[in-house]
Design an enzyme around this catalytic site. Sequence first.
Site, PDB file in Angstrom:
ATOM      1  N   ASN A 153       0.569  -1.506  -0.099  1.00  0.00           N
ATOM      2  CA  ASN A 153      -0.008   0.481  -0.369  1.00  0.00           C
ATOM      3  C   ASN A 153       0.802   1.791  -0.299  1.00  0.00           C
ATOM      4  O   ASN A 153       0.679   1.856  -0.492  1.00  0.00           O
ATOM      5  CB  ASN A 153      -0.582   0.080   1.119  1.00  0.00           C
ATOM      6  CG  ASN A 153      -0.026  -0.375   2.540  1.00  0.00           C
ATOM      7  OD1 ASN A 153       0.258  -0.553   2.262  1.00  0.00           O
ATOM      8  ND2 ASN A 153      -1.071   0.287   3.308  1.00  0.00           N
ATOM      9  N   GLU A 251       2.969  -5.861  12.184  1.00  0.00           N
ATOM     10  CA  GLU A 251       2.615  -4.889  12.419  1.00  0.00           C
ATOM     11  C   GLU A 251       1.813  -4.856  11.101  1.00  0.00           C
ATOM     12  O   GLU A 251       1.490  -5.427  10.068  1.00  0.00           O
ATOM     13  CB  GLU A 251       3.330  -3.604  11.255  1.00  0.00           C
ATOM     14  CG  GLU A 251       4.830  -2.911  12.348  1.00  0.00           C
ATOM     15  CD  GLU A 251       3.555  -1.597  13.242  1.00  0.00           C
ATOM     16  OE1 GLU A 251       2.357  -1.499  13.331  1.00  0.00           O
ATOM     17  OE2 GLU A 251       3.985  -2.025  14.147  1.00  0.00           O
ATOM     18  N   CYS A 286      -4.075   0.100   6.574  1.00  0.00           N
ATOM     19  CA  CYS A 286      -4.550  -0.557   8.175  1.00  0.00           C
ATOM     20  C   CYS A 286      -4.736  -0.447   9.313  1.00  0.00           C
ATOM     21  O   CYS A 286      -5.625  -0.141   9.754  1.00  0.00           O
ATOM     22  CB  CYS A 286      -2.911  -1.073   8.620  1.00  0.00           C
ATOM     23  SG  CYS A 286      -1.819   0.075   9.547  1.00  0.00           S
ATOM     24  N   GLU A 464       6.153   0.853  16.537  1.00  0.00           N
ATOM     25  CA  GLU A 464       7.765   1.436  15.712  1.00  0.00           C
ATOM     26  C   GLU A 464       7.267   2.990  15.215  1.00  0.00           C
ATOM     27  O   GLU A 464       6.296   3.426  16.047  1.00  0.00           O
ATOM     28  CB  GLU A 464       7.426   0.403  14.061  1.00  0.00           C
ATOM     29  CG  GLU A 464       7.353  -0.471  13.748  1.00  0.00           C
ATOM     30  CD  GLU A 464       7.478  -0.820  12.954  1.00  0.00           C
ATOM     31  OE1 GLU A 464       6.984  -0.209  11.712  1.00  0.00           O
ATOM     32  OE2 GLU A 464       7.932  -2.395  12.191  1.00  0.00           O
TER      33      GLU A 464
HETATM   34  P1  NAD Z   1       0.630  -9.368   3.196  1.00  0.00           P
HETATM   35  O1  NAD Z   1       1.010  -9.848   4.535  1.00  0.00           O
HETATM   36  O2  NAD Z   1       0.142 -10.561   1.386  1.00  0.00           O
HETATM   37  O3  NAD Z   1       2.429  -9.364   2.316  1.00  0.00           O
HETATM   38  C1  NAD Z   1       3.270  -8.691   2.719  1.00  0.00           C
HETATM   39  C2  NAD Z   1       4.634  -8.921   2.526  1.00  0.00           C
HETATM   40  O4  NAD Z   1       4.999  -9.961   2.614  1.00  0.00           O
HETATM   41  C3  NAD Z   1       5.070  -9.141   0.575  1.00  0.00           C
HETATM   42  O5  NAD Z   1       6.319  -8.393   0.603  1.00  0.00           O
HETATM   43  C4  NAD Z   1       4.675 -10.571   0.642  1.00  0.00           C
HETATM   44  O6  NAD Z   1       5.439 -10.731  -0.538  1.00  0.00           O
HETATM   45  C5  NAD Z   1       5.622 -10.950   1.758  1.00  0.00           C
HETATM   46  N1  NAD Z   1       5.207 -12.406   2.154  1.00  0.00           N
HETATM   47  C6  NAD Z   1       3.875 -13.372   1.243  1.00  0.00           C
HETATM   48  N2  NAD Z   1       4.327 -14.358   2.351  1.00  0.00           N
HETATM   49  C7  NAD Z   1       5.402 -14.716   2.475  1.00  0.00           C
HETATM   50  C8  NAD Z   1       6.111 -15.659   3.658  1.00  0.00           C
HETATM   51  N3  NAD Z   1       5.507 -16.612   3.872  1.00  0.00           N
HETATM   52  N4  NAD Z   1       7.195 -15.572   3.966  1.00  0.00           N
HETATM   53  C9  NAD Z   1       7.896 -14.190   4.123  1.00  0.00           C
HETATM   54  N5  NAD Z   1       7.353 -13.256   3.369  1.00  0.00           N
HETATM   55  C10 NAD Z   1       5.999 -13.519   2.454  1.00  0.00           C
HETATM   56  O7  NAD Z   1       0.559  -8.234   2.738  1.00  0.00           O
HETATM   57  P2  NAD Z   1      -0.368  -6.837   1.401  1.00  0.00           P
HETATM   58  O8  NAD Z   1      -1.423  -7.225   1.103  1.00  0.00           O
HETATM   59  O9  NAD Z   1       0.999  -7.090   0.764  1.00  0.00           O
HETATM   60  O10 NAD Z   1      -0.511  -5.980   2.912  1.00  0.00           O
HETATM   61  C11 NAD Z   1      -1.998  -5.170   3.464  1.00  0.00           C
HETATM   62  C12 NAD Z   1      -1.668  -5.938   4.451  1.00  0.00           C
HETATM   63  O11 NAD Z   1      -0.853  -5.328   5.163  1.00  0.00           O
HETATM   64  C13 NAD Z   1      -3.658  -5.716   4.728  1.00  0.00           C
HETATM   65  O12 NAD Z   1      -3.377  -6.495   6.017  1.00  0.00           O
HETATM   66  C14 NAD Z   1      -2.662  -4.584   5.710  1.00  0.00           C
HETATM   67  O13 NAD Z   1      -3.454  -4.016   7.132  1.00  0.00           O
HETATM   68  C15 NAD Z   1      -1.326  -4.635   6.334  1.00  0.00           C
HETATM   69  N6  NAD Z   1      -0.445  -3.153   6.569  1.00  0.00           N
HETATM   70  C16 NAD Z   1      -0.668  -2.739   7.461  1.00  0.00           C
HETATM   71  C17 NAD Z   1       0.281  -1.644   8.447  1.00  0.00           C
HETATM   72  C18 NAD Z   1       0.993  -1.458   9.836  1.00  0.00           C
HETATM   73  O14 NAD Z   1       1.062  -1.022   9.981  1.00  0.00           O
HETATM   74  N7  NAD Z   1      -0.039  -2.155  11.117  1.00  0.00           N
HETATM   75  C19 NAD Z   1       1.027  -1.342   7.317  1.00  0.00           C
HETATM   76  C20 NAD Z   1      -0.050  -1.295   6.475  1.00  0.00           C
HETATM   77  C21 NAD Z   1      -0.067  -2.010   5.739  1.00  0.00           C
END
Ligand code: NAD
Length: 483
Positions: A153, A251, A286, A464
């Site tokens: 995002n 996060e 998020c 963070e």
């Molecule tokens: P995602 O969990 O699908 O992917 C995030 C990252 O993890 C990507 O780089 C992906 O390639 C990697 N990944 C996927 N599988 C993995 C594995 N098995 N091992 C290691 N890495 C792996 O999330 P997304 O769809 O990219 O992002 C959306 C999510 O992120 C939402 O749930 C959102 O709430 C969350 N988010 C949280 C915050 C926060 O600060 N709390 C901020 C932004 C987004």
Amino acid sequence: MDSTKFEGRMLIGGEMVAGSGGAWIDSENPATEQPLGRVPAGTAEDVRRAVDAAAAAQPDWAGKSVWERAALLRRLAGAIRARGPEILQLEARDTGNTIAKLTADVQIAAGYLEYFAGLASEMKGETVPASAQGLHLTLREPWGVVARIVPFNHPFMFAAAHLAAPLMAGNAVVVKTPETSPLSGSLLGELCRECLPAGLVNIVHGLGLPVGDTLVRHPRVRRIGFTGSVPTGLAIQRAAAESGVKHVSLELGGKNPFIVFPDADLDKAVDMAVAGMNFSWAGQSCGSTSRLLLHESIHEEFVERVAARLRALRLGDPLDPASEMGPVNSRRQHERVMGFVESARAEGARLVTGGRRPPGEAFRRGYWVEPTLYDRVDPSMRVAREEVFGPIVCALRWSSEDEAVALANGTEYGLTAAVWTRDLSTAMRMMRRVEAGTVWINFAGQHFVGTPFGGWKDSGLGGEECLEELLSYTQVKAVHVLP
Ligand code: NAD
């Protein structure tokens, strides 16, 4: 708009390189579905090379004074600001986030590098009067090689800002970019190559499996900072536990309540109910306040006023400064959001506005969804329980404070919450009763540098954007000097 295709590289060992497997990840503009560019699809071998390069560079970096490290972080911040316009153009086209608000991402990223540079001397230890004769002290030392895995995002902002604390603490870093919207990660790689010692920061592109997973499991990686979804966070905890004793901070997602009491300033609350949903990124934040918990006495009026505001939001080309909302990030994300529209319909929620592709030629292609509001939502419905990560907000009704608290805390998430009341006693009670890592009183949406941002419950582990983040990238050593 997409005539020049961008071809990215990975940063490994101070060189911008293609992947060892020869495969690529294509990126498309989510506003048009036109191809935009590509980055190498990293392999497990690429990850191992990146970790080796980081491990080789780290001792020299840890051997520098904190002031030297801070100076290089500030240099990187300056380089990011200088390339800001170019980063923004690429990021807006790759993510669909609107350029008007995206400008802040470059400033925030640079700002975090400067903020953590300013905390240089805070990595101090303590002396403890533990014996009569001895000197008993603690030292804060780096973990070594840190992994930072980021979501789609705000890919540039997260990748750049998340370098700051681990680098300041003396670690080397391997960043894993998201599989959609990875292009700006290559620009960050170029900037790190210009500003930092070779190998200190490595940036790998690729799929979660194998790239993210190999990184998490690598024996030299003992500190992992992850931002993304709950299922991936759990997979990372498992993979980390299977490969060593590792410190993982998470996060994760949210289903954040926006609680309006009858005495609230409704004009401001309506404004912030819209602002708190982060429509500039099509709700894909998020912290988005996606559950309006409204007292029954103001419920109807509030729903109608928010609906009017959503209908007036200007959807359009993310590169047009007048656009207030772009498309969602990808085909996968579009399918996900439309799946929630379907489940809300099937479960009997009342669609107040939105719920479809916007009409008009401009929106025929691309991953567009109208800003969407549901009313008569029951807490058991999927749209009320699960994070959509899209432009859908739902309204729930309550009649007593206890009921509002039960609704607010009735999900597995606990990231943010907003409470709207003019009564100080109500505010004081609610700030304690709500289970969330961040509570805004008469406000929503904004992060404040220096205060912890982190989730409770399934929304995460670890704060963070504050001193706690910096210290979490150090490990403590106790030293006993005896005469
Ligand atoms: P995602 O969990 O699908 O992917 C995030 C990252 O993890 C990507 O780089 C992906 O390639 C990697 N990944 C996927 N599988 C993995 C594995 N098995 N091992 C290691 N890495 C792996 O999330 P997304 O769809 O990219 O992002 C959306 C999510 O992120 C939402 O749930 C959102 O709430 C969350 N988010 C949280 C915050 C926060 O600060 N709390 C901020 C932004 C987004």
